[in-house]
Design an enzyme around this catalytic site. Structure first.
Site, mmCIF file in Angstrom:
data_model
loop_
_atom_site.group_PDB
_atom_site.id
_atom_site.type_symbol
_atom_site.label_atom_id
_atom_site.label_comp_id
_atom_site.label_asym_id
_atom_site.label_seq_id
_atom_site.Cartn_x
_atom_site.Cartn_y
_atom_site.Cartn_z
ATOM 1 N N HIS A 196 45.376 42.361 43.408
ATOM 2 C CA HIS A 196 46.741 41.882 43.182
ATOM 3 C C HIS A 196 47.342 41.300 44.464
ATOM 4 C CE1 HIS A 196 48.378 45.384 45.297
ATOM 5 N NE2 HIS A 196 47.507 46.115 44.637
ATOM 6 N N CYS A 212 43.586 49.991 45.309
ATOM 7 C CA CYS A 212 43.510 48.639 44.773
ATOM 8 C C CYS A 212 43.179 47.671 45.901
ATOM 9 C CB CYS A 212 44.830 48.258 44.121
ATOM 10 S SG CYS A 212 45.267 49.322 42.731
#
Lengths: 246, 319
Positions: A196, A212
């Site tokens: 992301h 992440c």
């Protein structure tokens, strides 16, 4: 993380610290994923206590100097971008993987998008404070533009900042997921991990907060425009703590 | 009249046989999951179909399943049986039960620990003994604990067990962490290390496309010595296999062969003869691996092209 990597001629050379990395089993992946997102949420507006012992090699004094999140932010403020090593660039990359495949090297903080002709587009990434935390072969299950971020219930319960977004923080420049998100699936199962964007571009190249993979918003937008849903994603064992040691 | 009845019966039987072949192939070739095995399985299929006029099915399955199928008469051919990795299966099915035969033609293979040229030249990791030197192996550390990591193979491979025994015997389990994971992950790590000149050491076998893709060197080590090669497999002694094993030497000369069911050889001697003459070279097998894995060629399409450009070889296998 013992990797030394050279920046551009006038850049700093950085040496990542060696951090103790705990081992996790496959079954703890989901738990760790939630923990990752907790940390990610904190990164949205609260400065984390950054414990990493990263060092910078100063080419003028030829000395290694302590480097932390604050200094990384200063560097970004001075140059308006991350060190050259972490900027998007086409590199030689010989691989048997087909074009369109994503290969993530958490140890060196690089994400490669394989291109034809033994080349790849290399992007800088930020990964978890404890290295990467997991490794394996997954796929891009779905994508989103300016995704909504919803804090986990545990975080809502204890963090007033998160509580105000209990119903979901709309996408936007302050959203911790940044401009785009690629949701990583194993088979048809969401792994909870994402590639992301971030509202904190200076953190690229560091081990910062989550399990992440974070990229600056320009880069995740570029990557998003180039990949297909279903793309193979290989997260290397380098820097990972998931795969069992014998 | 009798002759007419016989002709009628013969015709009916032919029809039945004909109908049968539309549902079941004359031969089943087991196809393992590595590239050269996939290519050679398809070359065998299209080669036999072209030269001997039989209907051949390629069916993907693991080595243990293929051997069980050869034993039971449900599978006819295994295109690539690695030895000494599968010595125990060969002993069981070829030597003892005699339900499987090996082609006399062998393709020479190597196994061991490899490094990129950069790792050998810049970081001095050239010999297996260097893996027991913590100063040298510390450069292989990627998870921050000061100890290097090396890949020893996929979890399901028979060679991985042996690599673990070798590591224990040489003593480098004290200085490096042994990782087991799918080959795609390991090869992508080699790609990334090569792209950034980072050091890496990993289990390798040849023929394999990685030797064409990157500049790879195999670590030197003491020559194989049968007297020092004591392998006890987990299947034979789940609790004590590692402590009872010892292999502080290089792999014995490795090779692979085609295997086929004894019943198939009796039923279709021309097929057995054809399989026994197949003489792939190590270079050809590397090319197969590269074509499928790097160039992403479809195994069946690759095999058909190979057949079309190697008619002389097929003729020599058919004689």
């Amino acid at each position: 993380m013992k990797t030394d990597w050279k920046a551009g001629p006038n850049e700093l050379m950085l040496k990542m610290s060696q951090l103790p990395v705990p081992y996790f089993t496959l079954s703890s992946r989901a738990v760790r994923g939630i923990a990752a997102c907790l940390a990610l949420a904190l990164a949205a507006g609260v400065t984390l206590a950054y414990a990493a012992e990263t060092q910078i090699f100063d080419p003028k004094t030829h000395k290694w100097v302590e480097y932390d999140r604050k200094k990384a932010r200063s560097y970004y403020a001075a140059h308006k971008q991350v060190p050259e090593t972490f900027r998007r660039q086409v590199v030689k990359f010989k691989t048997a993987e087909k074009p369109g495949t994503i290969i993530i090297d958490g140890n060196q903080h690089f994400l490669y998008l394989v291109q034809p002709g033994f080349t790849a587009i290399r992007y800088g990434i930020g990964v978890g404070r404890e290295g990467f935390g997991w490794a394996g072969i997954v796929r891009v299950g779905r994508t989103a533009e300016w995704p909504t971020w919803t804090p986990p219930a545990e975080m809502v319960a204890r963090d007033p900042n998160a509580a105000k977004w209990a119903g979901g923080q709309p996408g936007g420049p302050d959203n911790p997921l940044g401009a785009r998100a690629l949701y990583l699936y194993q088979g048809n199962q969401d792994t909870i991990y994402r590639i992301h964007g971030t509202p904190e571009p200076w953190t690229i190249g560091l081990d910062v907060s989550s399990g992440c993979i974070r990229m600056n918003n320009d880069d995740i937008t570029d990557l998003h425009s180039r990949i297909e849903v279903g793309a193979k994603v290989i997260v290397l064992m380098q820097g990972a703590s998931l795969y069992k040691g014998v | 009249m009798t002759r007419n009845v016989a002709l009628h019966l013969s015709g009916t039987l032919m029809l039945l046989v004909s109908c049968g072949t539309s549902f079941a192939a004359d031969l089943v070739v087991g196809m393992p999951n590595w590239p050269s095995g996939q290519a050679s399985a398809n070359i065998i299929k299209f080669g036999i179909e072209k030269e001997l006029g039989l209907d051949v099915e390629v069916r993907e399955m693991g080595t243990l399943t293929i051997f069980a199928g050869l034993d039971a008469g449900e599978v006819d051919v295994h295109p690539e049986v690695w030895l000494p990795n599968l010595d125990s299966l060969v002993k069981r099915y070829v030597d003892d039960k005699k339900t499987v035969k090996l082609s006399p033609k062998e393709v020479a293979a190597t196994q061991g620990m490899c490094a990129t040229r950069e790792t050998a030249d810049t970081y001095g990791i050239k010999d297996i003994a260097d893996l027991s030197d913590p100063e040298k192996t510390s450069v292989l550390d990627t998870d921050g604990d000061g100890q290097g990591e090396i890949w020893i193979g996929a979890e399901t491979w028979s060679s991985t067990t042996i690599e673990r025994i070798r590591a224990e015997s040489y003593g480098y389990t004290k200085t490096v962490k042994l990782l087991e994971m799918p080959e795609d992950l390991a090869m992508a790590a080699v790609d990334a290390a090569s792209a950034t000149n980072e050091p890496i050491v990993f289990y390798c076998y040849s023929p394999h496309h990685v030797f064409d893709l990157h500049d790879i060197v195999q670590l030197t080590e003491p020559k194989h010595d049968d007297g020092k090669w004591k392998i006890v497999l987990p299947s034979d002694d789940p609790a004590g296999w590692l402590s009872k094993s010892s292999a502080p030497v290089g792999w014995p000369p490795s090779h692979f062969q085609i295997a086929f069911a004894t019943k198939t050889a009796e039923r279709l001697p021309k097929v057995a003869s054809f399989l026994s003459r197949i003489d792939f070279t190590a270079k050809e097998v590397t090319e197969m691996s590269y074509a499928l894995q790097v160039e992403k060629q479809d195994p069946a399409a690759f095999a058909q092209k190979w057949i079309a450009t190697h008619e002389d070889r097929l003729e020599s296998w058919t004689k």
